[in-house]
Design a protein around this motif. Sequence first.
Motif, PDB file in Angstrom:
ATOM      1  N   TRP A   1      -7.956  -3.935   1.898  1.00  0.00           N
ATOM      2  CA  TRP A   1      -8.220  -3.011   3.012  1.00  0.00           C
ATOM      3  C   TRP A   1      -9.718  -2.831   3.210  1.00  0.00           C
ATOM      4  CZ3 TRP A   1      -4.922  -2.582   6.550  1.00  0.00           C
ATOM      5  CH2 TRP A   1      -3.566  -2.455   6.314  1.00  0.00           C
ATOM      6  N   CYS A   2     -10.482  -2.764   2.134  1.00  0.00           N
ATOM      7  CA  CYS A   2     -11.944  -2.655   2.278  1.00  0.00           C
ATOM      8  C   CYS A   2     -12.537  -3.897   2.923  1.00  0.00           C
ATOM      9  CB  CYS A   2     -12.597  -2.422   0.916  1.00  0.00           C
ATOM     10  SG  CYS A   2     -12.283  -0.773   0.246  1.00  0.00           S
TER      11      CYS A   2
ATOM     12  N   LEU B   1     -10.987  -5.797   5.083  1.00  0.00           N
ATOM     13  CA  LEU B   1     -10.563  -5.805   6.482  1.00  0.00           C
ATOM     14  C   LEU B   1     -11.302  -4.778   7.323  1.00  0.00           C
ATOM     15  CD1 LEU B   1      -6.703  -6.243   6.115  1.00  0.00           C
ATOM     16  CD2 LEU B   1      -8.389  -7.944   6.848  1.00  0.00           C
ATOM     17  N   ILE B   2     -11.707  -3.687   6.709  1.00  0.00           N
ATOM     18  CA  ILE B   2     -12.410  -2.651   7.463  1.00  0.00           C
ATOM     19  C   ILE B   2     -13.867  -3.019   7.507  1.00  0.00           C
ATOM     20  CG2 ILE B   2     -13.082  -0.235   7.458  1.00  0.00           C
ATOM     21  CD1 ILE B   2     -10.409   0.360   6.118  1.00  0.00           C
TER      22      ILE B   2
ATOM     23  N   SER C   1       0.828  -1.203   0.000  1.00  0.00           N
ATOM     24  CA  SER C   1       0.000   0.000   0.000  1.00  0.00           C
ATOM     25  C   SER C   1       0.863   1.253   0.000  1.00  0.00           C
ATOM     26  CB  SER C   1      -0.915   0.005   1.230  1.00  0.00           C
ATOM     27  OG  SER C   1      -1.760  -1.108   1.220  1.00  0.00           O
TER      28      SER C   1
END
Length: 96
Positions: free
Chosen positions: A92-93, A95-96, A64
């Motif tokens: 990341w999306c 994981l969030i 990233s």
Amino acid sequence: LGATYSSTCDASLNLKAWLLGGLLLSWPASAVVAWMNSDGALRHAFVVELGLLACSFVWLALGSVWCWQSEDCMERVPLLFWPVFASTVFVWCLLI
């Protein structure tokens, strides 16, 4: 990865290394854990799996940062930049 071998930009070496590292952290890592588990070493396989998970998280963060700090890869080598960018943003999306 093969199509962008000769292409360069400010972060091309980092992004190529990230793609190769991602490949190594996928199937080969899972095969090692499965092999360890088949030998009856469940606890050792679990510890190795946790270590590989931590390595994968650090590798995602590095990818990233390398992708987001790139200044000209988007224009000069889009075939290298966009898969890394899309992969990191997608994970990341998730994981969030």
